[in-house]
Design a protein around this motif. Structure first.
Motif, PDB file in Angstrom:
ATOM      1  N   ALA A  55      85.166 -29.319  42.655  1.00  0.00           N
ATOM      2  CA  ALA A  55      84.000 -28.179  43.484  1.00  0.00           C
ATOM      3  C   ALA A  55      84.219 -28.555  44.543  1.00  0.00           C
ATOM      4  CB  ALA A  55      82.689 -29.510  43.466  1.00  0.00           C
ATOM      5  N   ALA A  56      85.274 -28.626  45.170  1.00  0.00           N
ATOM      6  CA  ALA A  56      85.906 -29.163  46.290  1.00  0.00           C
ATOM      7  C   ALA A  56      86.310 -27.288  46.389  1.00  0.00           C
ATOM      8  CB  ALA A  56      86.510 -29.972  46.688  1.00  0.00           C
ATOM      9  N   VAL A  57      86.944 -27.012  46.213  1.00  0.00           N
ATOM     10  CA  VAL A  57      87.931 -25.458  46.061  1.00  0.00           C
ATOM     11  C   VAL A  57      86.640 -24.615  45.755  1.00  0.00           C
ATOM     12  CG1 VAL A  57      89.373 -24.500  44.605  1.00  0.00           C
ATOM     13  CG2 VAL A  57      89.805 -26.113  45.054  1.00  0.00           C
ATOM     14  N   MET A  58      86.059 -24.672  45.166  1.00  0.00           N
ATOM     15  CA  MET A  58      84.479 -23.633  44.930  1.00  0.00           C
ATOM     16  C   MET A  58      83.799 -23.684  46.326  1.00  0.00           C
ATOM     17  SD  MET A  58      85.808 -22.553  42.226  1.00  0.00           S
ATOM     18  CE  MET A  58      83.902 -20.690  42.636  1.00  0.00           C
ATOM     19  N   MET A  59      83.434 -24.425  47.058  1.00  0.00           N
ATOM     20  CA  MET A  59      82.804 -25.017  48.107  1.00  0.00           C
ATOM     21  C   MET A  59      83.944 -24.077  48.967  1.00  0.00           C
ATOM     22  SD  MET A  59      80.415 -28.623  48.289  1.00  0.00           S
ATOM     23  CE  MET A  59      81.885 -29.524  48.830  1.00  0.00           C
ATOM     24  N   THR A  60      85.037 -24.788  49.147  1.00  0.00           N
ATOM     25  CA  THR A  60      85.881 -23.854  50.235  1.00  0.00           C
ATOM     26  C   THR A  60      85.870 -22.485  49.691  1.00  0.00           C
ATOM     27  OG1 THR A  60      86.794 -25.736  50.326  1.00  0.00           O
ATOM     28  CG2 THR A  60      88.120 -24.000  51.162  1.00  0.00           C
ATOM     29  N   SER A  61      85.694 -21.786  48.757  1.00  0.00           N
ATOM     30  CA  SER A  61      85.760 -20.277  48.639  1.00  0.00           C
ATOM     31  C   SER A  61      84.606 -20.149  49.209  1.00  0.00           C
ATOM     32  CB  SER A  61      86.367 -20.621  47.125  1.00  0.00           C
ATOM     33  OG  SER A  61      85.592 -18.494  46.846  1.00  0.00           O
ATOM     34  N   GLN A  62      82.866 -20.505  48.378  1.00  0.00           N
ATOM     35  CA  GLN A  62      82.037 -20.467  49.295  1.00  0.00           C
ATOM     36  C   GLN A  62      82.004 -20.142  50.603  1.00  0.00           C
ATOM     37  OE1 GLN A  62      78.933 -22.268  48.155  1.00  0.00           O
ATOM     38  NE2 GLN A  62      77.061 -20.830  48.321  1.00  0.00           N
ATOM     39  N   TYR A  63      82.431 -20.997  50.755  1.00  0.00           N
ATOM     40  CA  TYR A  63      82.423 -21.286  52.999  1.00  0.00           C
ATOM     41  C   TYR A  63      83.445 -20.074  53.273  1.00  0.00           C
ATOM     42  CZ  TYR A  63      83.816 -22.603  57.114  1.00  0.00           C
ATOM     43  OH  TYR A  63      83.805 -22.970  58.647  1.00  0.00           O
ATOM     44  N   MET A  64      84.483 -19.688  52.569  1.00  0.00           N
ATOM     45  CA  MET A  64      85.227 -19.068  53.281  1.00  0.00           C
ATOM     46  C   MET A  64      84.797 -17.530  53.695  1.00  0.00           C
ATOM     47  SD  MET A  64      89.258 -19.978  51.913  1.00  0.00           S
ATOM     48  CE  MET A  64      90.047 -17.994  51.857  1.00  0.00           C
ATOM     49  N   GLY A  78      88.980 -20.019  41.764  1.00  0.00           N
ATOM     50  CA  GLY A  78      88.301 -20.803  40.625  1.00  0.00           C
ATOM     51  C   GLY A  78      89.403 -20.524  40.117  1.00  0.00           C
ATOM     52  N   ALA A  79      89.841 -19.287  39.624  1.00  0.00           N
ATOM     53  CA  ALA A  79      91.150 -19.166  38.396  1.00  0.00           C
ATOM     54  C   ALA A  79      92.338 -20.802  38.741  1.00  0.00           C
ATOM     55  CB  ALA A  79      91.545 -17.791  38.712  1.00  0.00           C
ATOM     56  N   GLN A  80      92.946 -20.827  40.070  1.00  0.00           N
ATOM     57  CA  GLN A  80      93.797 -22.372  40.169  1.00  0.00           C
ATOM     58  C   GLN A  80      93.308 -23.315  39.482  1.00  0.00           C
ATOM     59  OE1 GLN A  80      96.852 -20.654  41.000  1.00  0.00           O
ATOM     60  NE2 GLN A  80      95.569 -18.574  41.338  1.00  0.00           N
ATOM     61  N   VAL A  81      92.076 -23.717  40.154  1.00  0.00           N
ATOM     62  CA  VAL A  81      91.130 -24.629  39.312  1.00  0.00           C
ATOM     63  C   VAL A  81      91.198 -24.615  37.814  1.00  0.00           C
ATOM     64  CG1 VAL A  81      89.655 -25.598  38.610  1.00  0.00           C
ATOM     65  CG2 VAL A  81      90.045 -24.893  41.613  1.00  0.00           C
ATOM     66  N   ILE A  82      91.211 -23.648  36.806  1.00  0.00           N
ATOM     67  CA  ILE A  82      91.545 -23.478  35.905  1.00  0.00           C
ATOM     68  C   ILE A  82      92.891 -23.437  35.198  1.00  0.00           C
ATOM     69  CG2 ILE A  82      91.460 -21.885  33.626  1.00  0.00           C
ATOM     70  CD1 ILE A  82      89.331 -20.762  34.912  1.00  0.00           C
ATOM     71  N   SER A  83      93.722 -22.584  35.764  1.00  0.00           N
ATOM     72  CA  SER A  83      95.682 -23.537  36.167  1.00  0.00           C
ATOM     73  C   SER A  83      95.746 -24.705  36.167  1.00  0.00           C
ATOM     74  CB  SER A  83      95.927 -22.339  36.363  1.00  0.00           C
ATOM     75  OG  SER A  83      96.105 -21.397  36.585  1.00  0.00           O
ATOM     76  N   GLY A  84      95.209 -25.607  37.124  1.00  0.00           N
ATOM     77  CA  GLY A  84      95.350 -27.170  36.305  1.00  0.00           C
ATOM     78  C   GLY A  84      94.479 -27.819  35.978  1.00  0.00           C
ATOM     79  N   VAL A  85      93.782 -27.878  35.256  1.00  0.00           N
ATOM     80  CA  VAL A  85      93.025 -28.205  34.495  1.00  0.00           C
ATOM     81  C   VAL A  85      93.928 -28.136  32.882  1.00  0.00           C
ATOM     82  CG1 VAL A  85      91.340 -28.501  33.186  1.00  0.00           C
ATOM     83  CG2 VAL A  85      90.625 -28.621  35.449  1.00  0.00           C
ATOM     84  N   GLY A  86      94.188 -27.092  32.821  1.00  0.00           N
ATOM     85  CA  GLY A  86      95.323 -26.667  31.983  1.00  0.00           C
ATOM     86  C   GLY A  86      96.495 -27.511  32.145  1.00  0.00           C
TER      87      GLY A  86
END
Length: 95
Positions: A55-64, A78-86
Protein backbone atom coordinates in the motif's frame (compact mmCIF):
# COMPACT_ATOMS: atom_id res chain seq x y z
CA UNK A 1 -21.04 5.92 5.76
CA UNK A 2 -19.57 3.59 3.14
CA UNK A 3 -19.90 6.19 0.39
CA UNK A 4 -18.13 8.79 2.54
CA UNK A 5 -15.32 6.34 3.28
CA UNK A 6 -14.80 5.48 -0.39
CA UNK A 7 -14.98 9.11 -1.48
CA UNK A 8 -12.50 10.18 1.20
CA UNK A 9 -10.09 7.38 0.26
CA UNK A 10 -10.10 8.59 -3.37
CA UNK A 11 -8.76 12.01 -2.39
CA UNK A 12 -5.14 12.81 -1.68
CA UNK A 13 -5.02 13.84 1.99
CA UNK A 14 -3.67 12.63 5.30
CA UNK A 15 -7.04 11.08 6.15
CA UNK A 16 -7.12 9.15 2.87
CA UNK A 17 -3.62 7.81 3.48
CA UNK A 18 -4.62 6.64 6.96
CA UNK A 19 -7.76 4.97 5.55
CA UNK A 20 -5.74 3.20 2.85
CA UNK A 21 -3.06 1.98 5.27
CA UNK A 22 -5.65 0.81 7.81
CA UNK A 23 -7.52 -1.04 5.05
CA UNK A 24 -4.29 -2.73 3.96
CA UNK A 25 -3.51 -3.66 7.55
CA UNK A 26 -6.98 -5.14 8.08
CA UNK A 27 -6.68 -7.24 4.92
CA UNK A 28 -3.20 -8.40 6.01
CA UNK A 29 -4.55 -9.36 9.44
CA UNK A 30 -7.41 -11.36 7.93
CA UNK A 31 -5.09 -13.25 5.58
CA UNK A 32 -2.46 -13.75 8.28
CA UNK A 33 -4.92 -15.09 10.84
CA UNK A 34 -6.32 -17.50 8.26
CA UNK A 35 -2.81 -18.73 7.43
CA UNK A 36 -1.93 -19.00 11.13
CA UNK A 37 -5.02 -21.05 11.93
CA UNK A 38 -4.14 -23.46 9.12
CA UNK A 39 -0.54 -23.63 10.43
CA UNK A 40 0.97 -22.51 7.13
CA UNK A 41 4.16 -20.54 6.61
CA UNK A 42 4.11 -16.75 6.47
CA UNK A 43 1.61 -15.89 9.16
CA UNK A 44 0.16 -12.73 10.63
CA UNK A 45 3.23 -10.49 10.89
CA UNK A 46 4.49 -11.30 7.43
CA UNK A 47 1.17 -10.63 5.72
CA UNK A 48 0.59 -7.37 7.60
CA UNK A 49 4.05 -6.11 6.64
CA UNK A 50 3.62 -7.15 2.99
CA UNK A 51 0.18 -5.50 2.75
CA UNK A 52 1.36 -2.28 4.41
CA UNK A 53 4.46 -2.19 2.22
CA UNK A 54 2.47 -2.73 -0.96
CA UNK A 55 0.00 0.00 0.00
CA UNK A 56 2.82 2.43 0.83
CA UNK A 57 4.59 1.73 -2.47
CA UNK A 58 1.42 2.26 -4.49
CA UNK A 59 0.63 5.49 -2.62
CA UNK A 60 4.15 6.71 -3.34
CA UNK A 61 3.68 5.85 -7.00
CA UNK A 62 0.38 7.71 -7.09
CA UNK A 63 1.97 10.73 -5.39
CA UNK A 64 4.78 10.79 -7.95
CA UNK A 65 2.28 10.54 -10.79
CA UNK A 66 0.18 13.44 -9.48
CA UNK A 67 2.93 15.86 -8.51
CA UNK A 68 5.63 15.24 -11.09
CA UNK A 69 3.72 15.99 -14.31
CA UNK A 70 2.81 12.40 -15.21
CA UNK A 71 6.44 11.53 -16.02
CA UNK A 72 6.33 8.27 -14.09
CA UNK A 73 4.83 4.91 -14.93
CA UNK A 74 2.50 3.68 -12.19
CA UNK A 75 3.09 0.04 -13.02
CA UNK A 76 6.86 0.09 -12.42
CA UNK A 77 6.72 0.37 -8.64
CA UNK A 78 3.85 -2.12 -8.42
CA UNK A 79 5.86 -4.63 -10.43
CA UNK A 80 8.62 -4.47 -7.83
CA UNK A 81 6.10 -5.31 -5.10
CA UNK A 82 5.14 -8.43 -7.06
CA UNK A 83 8.83 -9.40 -7.30
CA UNK A 84 9.24 -8.96 -3.55
CA UNK A 85 6.19 -11.07 -2.76
CA UNK A 86 7.52 -13.77 -5.08
CA UNK A 87 10.82 -13.69 -3.20
CA UNK A 88 8.98 -14.19 0.10
CA UNK A 89 6.99 -17.06 -1.42
CA UNK A 90 10.15 -18.86 -2.51
CA UNK A 91 11.63 -18.40 0.96
CA UNK A 92 8.51 -19.95 2.47
CA UNK A 93 8.65 -22.94 0.12
CA UNK A 94 12.37 -23.57 0.70
CA UNK A 95 12.05 -23.38 4.49
Amino acid sequence: MWEWLVQTAREWSLLSMVIRLLSAMIVGIIIGVDRGVKRRGAGLKTHVIVCLGAAAVMMTSQYMNQYFANDVDLSRMGAQVISGVGFLGVGTIVI
